[in-house]
Design a protein around this motif. Structure first.
Motif, short mmCIF file in Angstrom:
data_model
loop_
_atom_site.label_atom_id
_atom_site.label_comp_id
_atom_site.label_asym_id
_atom_site.label_seq_id
_atom_site.Cartn_x
_atom_site.Cartn_y
_atom_site.Cartn_z
N PHE A 172 32.40 32.61 42.49
CA PHE A 172 32.10 33.81 42.00
C PHE A 172 30.58 34.17 42.04
O PHE A 172 29.96 35.16 42.72
CB PHE A 172 32.40 33.83 40.49
CG PHE A 172 33.80 33.95 40.14
CD1 PHE A 172 34.71 34.56 40.86
CD2 PHE A 172 34.25 33.22 38.90
CE1 PHE A 172 36.09 34.50 40.46
CE2 PHE A 172 35.57 33.26 38.65
CZ PHE A 172 36.56 33.94 39.27
N ASP A 173 29.96 33.04 41.70
CA ASP A 173 28.11 33.44 41.67
C ASP A 173 27.97 33.49 43.42
O ASP A 173 26.92 34.29 43.71
CB ASP A 173 27.83 32.32 41.21
CG ASP A 173 27.78 32.37 39.51
OD1 ASP A 173 28.35 33.38 39.31
OD2 ASP A 173 27.39 31.40 39.00
N LEU A 174 28.33 32.75 44.32
CA LEU A 174 27.91 32.55 45.68
C LEU A 174 28.05 33.94 46.16
O LEU A 174 27.19 34.44 46.93
CB LEU A 174 28.70 31.76 46.48
CG LEU A 174 28.72 31.64 47.87
CD1 LEU A 174 27.40 31.13 48.18
CD2 LEU A 174 30.07 30.61 48.51
N VAL A 175 29.38 34.39 46.19
CA VAL A 175 29.64 35.76 46.70
C VAL A 175 29.08 37.08 46.10
O VAL A 175 28.42 37.84 46.95
CB VAL A 175 31.45 36.00 46.82
CG1 VAL A 175 31.47 37.38 47.30
CG2 VAL A 175 32.06 34.85 47.49
N PHE A 176 28.94 36.91 44.75
CA PHE A 176 28.09 38.06 44.15
C PHE A 176 26.58 37.95 44.70
O PHE A 176 26.14 39.34 44.93
CB PHE A 176 28.33 37.86 42.78
CG PHE A 176 29.63 38.82 42.34
CD1 PHE A 176 29.87 39.89 42.65
CD2 PHE A 176 30.22 37.84 41.08
CE1 PHE A 176 30.96 40.51 42.16
CE2 PHE A 176 31.52 38.90 40.57
CZ PHE A 176 31.67 39.92 41.20
N ARG A 177 26.07 37.12 44.80
CA ARG A 177 24.57 36.94 45.16
C ARG A 177 24.81 37.44 46.62
O ARG A 177 23.68 38.04 47.13
CB ARG A 177 24.14 35.57 44.90
CG ARG A 177 23.77 35.03 43.44
CD ARG A 177 22.78 34.16 43.33
NE ARG A 177 22.71 33.87 41.95
CZ ARG A 177 23.18 32.83 41.15
NH1 ARG A 177 24.27 32.06 41.51
NH2 ARG A 177 22.94 32.87 39.82
#
Length: 506
Positions: free
Chosen positions: A163-168
């Protein structure tokens, strides 16, 4: 407490023990979560006219297509967008699959004309070290679409990291704001932390209710990121007046990235279940929209529209015990906030795995900072080999904890397939009305009252048989049954002699 209790105390105490390493926080092998690849694909699947090329074996693409893309298109009404695979074989694992990847990118751009192509690495390509970035750079000027590699091989991080990877990373698709774009979008909001996946209510009734409330104070929605949003919406997103987090944990990554990179303000609160959380969410947005007066007028109007029914219903809820199933920690914390603050109930979170103290740190910090410190019950069944959402052992342990409980004073928040002896509210089965906001608060309150009113009517023996088959030690195929039941049940609970079930509410 009996010897079946692993932990019983306040959330703050569990949090402290986890930080000090005095309680085991690792998930046992039977309690696995999705991998980084799956959660990354859940986010990119929420961007319209985007094609995902999974650089790996065909099975990775099949899983994403079946679980996410087909569901997304059905729920949102979008045209089907295929998930492509480079179909790596044993030969490619030995000699590399970079040529196949280049060919796939060129073919996808020509055949589908997408706005964006996402190239997602799999475990296979991560292990052999295919230079995906180099392939992408070589073809970037040969294609019309924007293209972005996503390094999300499943072994390279726990599920939250996807989640964090793509959102960033999708912030790289955005345009820096200008004075002109900020002025044009000064009355707009981005709802961040949305995701397109199996939870059809997440981007349907719940998010639509939040959009209705934002529009009710005279503002506009630029985008729900990444819940069926477009590339054009993403590009102008930094110029919006504020990012409002849908899910505090998942929305935090993109919210902080946009704040640091573009200066876009972030309104970050717990999931807006109930009156208090909804008002915090709206007031936080209104500050940046410079619409505080409009927000207060909306809050008063919305509350007045439900006040009579809600206040009458709350009379039957105050002081009642609420057992909240805790395997979805973020949702459980938000529900507890609503039950205690808005309904004056006595909530206890059950099956809250100690692993969640680290994975859901943002939500826990928020809850404790607002002065709420709910009780937590963890039994040995929660940490046993098996499916910890519900199994025979955890049912027996909960009933032992309750002892001679009063069925008219206890309600269970969880799956319709869990704990048939206790009056139950299944929020996942509320499909026809929002669960967020003022109307959602009234809906939930009335569901609780209905469950308590019908406590004397036993739930179906057939449901019990499906959940816990005779001569079996655990839960029987609840994963497949839950989705089907959720599709068929119009409301919040299952009753005996009612066929598919019906909540006796208007």
């Amino acid at each position: 407490m009996g010897d079946y209790v692993e932990f019983y105390g306040h959330l703050s105490e569990l949090y402290r023990l986890a930080k000090e390493g005095k309680i085991k926080t690792a998930l046992q092998g039977s309690h696995t979560r999705p991998c980084k690849f799956w959660t990354a694909m859940k986010i990119v699947s929420g961007i319209k006219n985007a094609i995902v090329i999974t650089h790996g074996p065909s099975g990775c693409a099949y899983g994403v297509k079946q679980a996410y893309k087909l569901t997304n298109c059905r729920n949102s009404g979008s045209m089907y967008e295929p998930v492509i695979t480079t179909n790596m074989t044993e030969k490619n694992v030995i000699y590399g699959g970079e040529n196949e990847l280049k060919g796939a990118i060129l073919e996808v751009d020509k055949k589908y004309c997408p706005d964006v192509i996402f190239v997602a690495t799999s475990c296979a390509t991560g292990i052999i070290g295919d230079n995906v970035d180099a392939v992408v750079e070589k073809v970037r000027n040969e294609i019309s679409a924007e293209i972005m590699p996503i390094h999300c091989e499943g072994f390279a991080g726990e599920y939250r990291s996807g989640f964090d990877l793509v959102f960033r990373q999708i912030a790289d698709l955005m345009d820096p704001p200008t004075p002109e774009s900020r002025a044009e979008l000064a009355d707009t909001v981005n709802i961040v932390g949305g995701k397109m996946g199996p939870e059809r209510t997440e981007v349907d009734t719940d998010v639509k209710e939040l959009i209705r409330l934002i529009e009710g104070m005279g503002a506009r929605i630029n985008s729900v990121i990444a819940g069926n949003c477009s590339l054009a919406e993403l590009k102008r997103a930094p110029s919006a007046a504020v990012n409002c987090a849908l899910c505090l944990d998942i929305g935090y990554a993109i919210g902080t990235e946009m704040l640091q990179t573009f200066g876009t303000p972030l309104n970050s609160t717990i999931l807006p279940y109930g009156i208090s959380a909804t008002e915090n969410w709206l007031r936080g947005a209104a500050i940046h929209l410079k619409r505080e007066k409009e927000a207060e007028a909306l809050i008063q109007e919305e509350y007045n529209s439900i006040k009579a029914e809600l206040e009458e219903t709350k009379k039957h809820l105050a002081g009642k015990l609420a057992i909240v199933e805790g395997h979805d920690a973020v949702k459980a914390l938000a529900i507890v906030h609503m039950l205690e603050r808005d309904f004056a109930m006595r909530p206890v979170i059950f099956n809250f795995h100690p692993w969640s103290t680290e994975a859901r740190k943002t939500s826990i910090d928020y809850l404790l900072e607002t002065g709420l410190d709910p009780k937590i019950l963890i039994t040995k069944g929660t940490l046993a080999f098996g499916k910890y959402e519900s199994m025979r052992q955890t049912e027996e342990e909960l009933l032992n904890y309750l002892g001679g409980f009063d069925p008219q004073a206890t309600v269970y928040f969880g799956s319709s397939l869990s704990f048939p002896q206790i009056p139950l509210v299944d929020l996942n089965a509320i499909l026809n009305r929002p669960r967020f906001g003022y109307r959602g608060a009234l809906k939930v309150a009335k569901c609780i009252k209905t469950a308590l009113d019908y406590a004397s009517r036993p739930r179906s023996w057939m449901t019990k048989r499906m959940v816990f088959p005779e001569n079996a030690g655990g839960l029987a195929s609840a994963q497949s049954l839950t989705n089907k039941l959720a599709q068929d049940l119009p409301d919040c609970t299952v009753y005996a002699q009612r066929g598919k079930g019906r909540c006796s509410m208007s």
